[in-house]
Design an enzyme around this catalytic site. Structure first.
Site, mmCIF file in Angstrom:
data_model
loop_
_atom_site.group_PDB
_atom_site.id
_atom_site.type_symbol
_atom_site.label_atom_id
_atom_site.label_comp_id
_atom_site.label_asym_id
_atom_site.label_seq_id
_atom_site.Cartn_x
_atom_site.Cartn_y
_atom_site.Cartn_z
ATOM 1 C CG ASP A 218 35.744 46.802 10.670
ATOM 2 O OD1 ASP A 218 34.785 46.774 12.136
ATOM 3 O OD2 ASP A 218 36.413 46.468 10.385
ATOM 4 C CG ASP A 257 34.921 44.682 14.104
ATOM 5 O OD1 ASP A 257 35.895 44.515 16.031
ATOM 6 O OD2 ASP A 257 36.086 43.977 13.842
ATOM 7 C CG ASP A 261 38.840 48.847 12.314
ATOM 8 O OD1 ASP A 261 38.254 50.027 12.996
ATOM 9 O OD2 ASP A 261 38.073 47.366 12.586
ATOM 10 N NE ARG A 314 38.893 48.760 19.992
ATOM 11 C CZ ARG A 314 38.937 47.423 19.740
ATOM 12 N NH1 ARG A 314 38.406 47.136 18.811
ATOM 13 N NH2 ARG A 314 39.722 46.165 19.985
#
Length: 440
Positions: A218, A257, A261, A314
């Site tokens: 990420d 990805d 996060d 997301r």
């Protein structure tokens, strides 16, 4: 103000304050380094990162712990030299994560080892000949070894008591994954994060009906850390858009990805005035239903005044956490790929209020919410294409097999300002993202 003027202004304030302090008989009131935006601290009451103490980053850095870095090696050296002492790391220009010690960008081929090539990998694990078993053997071992070489370059560990701030309007980190892991008191501001890509995605023939390519990295990860403020940055895939990537074995060769996060017991995080755009899997808050031992009672995150544009899913997907999402603008333009915005996950308690959604006509507002597990949420005073919309009612009517329950069971109080959602699109367009720091 252009980049050079912004840089000079910040340095003159910093150095001017130091010189006046050292000059006998100088003025009693001098321009203090603490007044510059590089030494800013999170305002009191500004989201979860202001709870249980404050988030000050490297604001108290001594002059010898203020660094200007222009490449990955200098970035790592600054972190190593200062350790956990308060530090300000100023990123000037473009820092490449995939780079050698001299800062020269590296290609995927530079990481190849033990005979790995993508062509050989594809030939070895073609489902028509290999079948539907997990890859194993020499070429998978070579992929793992090559991936380990890239990981050593891409992952950059951020220590405690750190402010990382871009100089001017164009400071950029490309292809690196900043790892805020097991630390506390970190501020990240005014940076463009682009294209943290995996050269060596793994083929998983058992992922879904047709298999899938799974990647690492990420742009930014907050992992088991507390008191983190992420403010006025821009996150994207840069020039390496997923839609432009090839397909192998019939599936997209996915090299990205997440963008950002927040996982594994991370807590007390404020994410404000950022832009997230042009990506697939954007933000996880809590990465596993089975992580209750580390995540339960944590993952308290505030998202406010951010732009989420042309993202598939997301934004965020939440497990366990008490997440306050307000005054954000969510945009899905015609022709983009849109799955959902908020993912309602295991034991989550999301509050989504005073947000604005601008959706192309092809997208159903019932898809704004996605139920992954039984968990109540609060969703009030949100606008969809200019109209006040009950997101839960619209979802339950449009997706009858996924009924959601109203009432997160808590009320956010850590908000310094709440704007009318009608004003939010123009407000964040003007002020959110890298290069928008006040006075710069």
């Amino acid at each position: 103000m252009n980049t050079r003027k912004c840089h000079v202004r910040a340095m003159s304030m910093l150095l001017g304050g130091a010189l006046l302090a050292l000059t006998p008989g100088g003025p009693a009131q001098a321009a203090s380094p603490a007044q510059t935006w590089e030494r800013a601290v999170l305002p009191a009451g500004d989201g979860w990162a202001s709870a249980e103490g404050s988030t000050t980053g490297g604001s108290a850095a001594a002059p010898e712990h203020v660094y200007t870095v222009t490449n990955r090696a200098e970035l790592l050296a600054a972190f190593k030299e200062a350790g956990d002492a308060p530090k300000i790391v100023r990123v000037a220009g473009t820092v490449h994560g995939n780079a050698d010690a001299q800062g020269r960008p590296l290609s995927c081929e530079d990481y190849h080892t033990d005979g790995y090539t993508l062509e050989k990998y594809l030939a070895a694990y073609d489902p028509d000949t290999w079948g539907r078993e997990d890859p194993s053997g020499p070429m998978e071992d070579a992929r793992v070894a090559s991936a380990a070489k890239q990981k050593a370059a891409v992952n950059v560990a951020v220590p405690s008591n750190t402010t990382i701030v871009g100089v001017g309007k164009d400071a950029t980190i490309i292809g690196a994954s900043l790892q805020v892991r097991g630390v506390s008191n970190v501020i990240i501001r005014n940076l463009n994060f682009e294209d943290t890509y995996d050269c060596f995605p793994q083929w998983d023939p058992t992922d879904g009906a047709n298999g899938a390519w799974n990647s690492e990295y990420d742009n930014l990860v907050v992992y088991g850390s507390r008191h983190v403020w992420v403010d006025r940055n821009t996150f994207s895939d840069g020039d390496r858009l997923d839609a432009d990537q090839p397909r192998y074995f019939g599936e997209l060769f996915q090299q990205h990805d997440g963008l950002f996060d927040i996982v594994r017991g991370a807590d007390l995080v404020t994410v404000s005035w950022n832009v997230f755009k042009d990506h697939d899997k954007t933000m996880l808050i809590g990465n596993s239903d089975g992580a209750g031992a580390t995540d339960r009672g944590k993952l308290r995150v505030t998202l406010h005044h951010n732009v989420f544009k042309d993202l598939n899913e997301r934004a965020p997907r939440v497990r366990f956490g008490q997440v306050d999402s307000y005054n954000n603008h969510f945009v899905a333009t015609a022709g983009s790929v849109y799955g959902y915005t908020y993912g309602i996950g295991f034991e989550s308690r999301l509050v989504a209020e005073h947000n604005a959604f601008t959706l192309a006509r092809e997208f159903d507002p019932a898809r704004i919410l996605k139920k992954w597990s039984e968990a109540p949420l609060t969703a009030r005073n949100n606008l969809v294409n200019g109209r006040t919309t009950d997101l839960i009612a619209v979802h339950n009517a449009g997706v009858p097999e996924e009924q959601l329950t109203e009432g997160a069971g808590w009320k956010p109080v850590l908000r310094t300002r709440v704007d009318n959602p009608r004003a939010v699109p123009a407000l964040v367009k003007r002020h959110a993202g890298a290069g928008r720091l006040p006075g710069c």
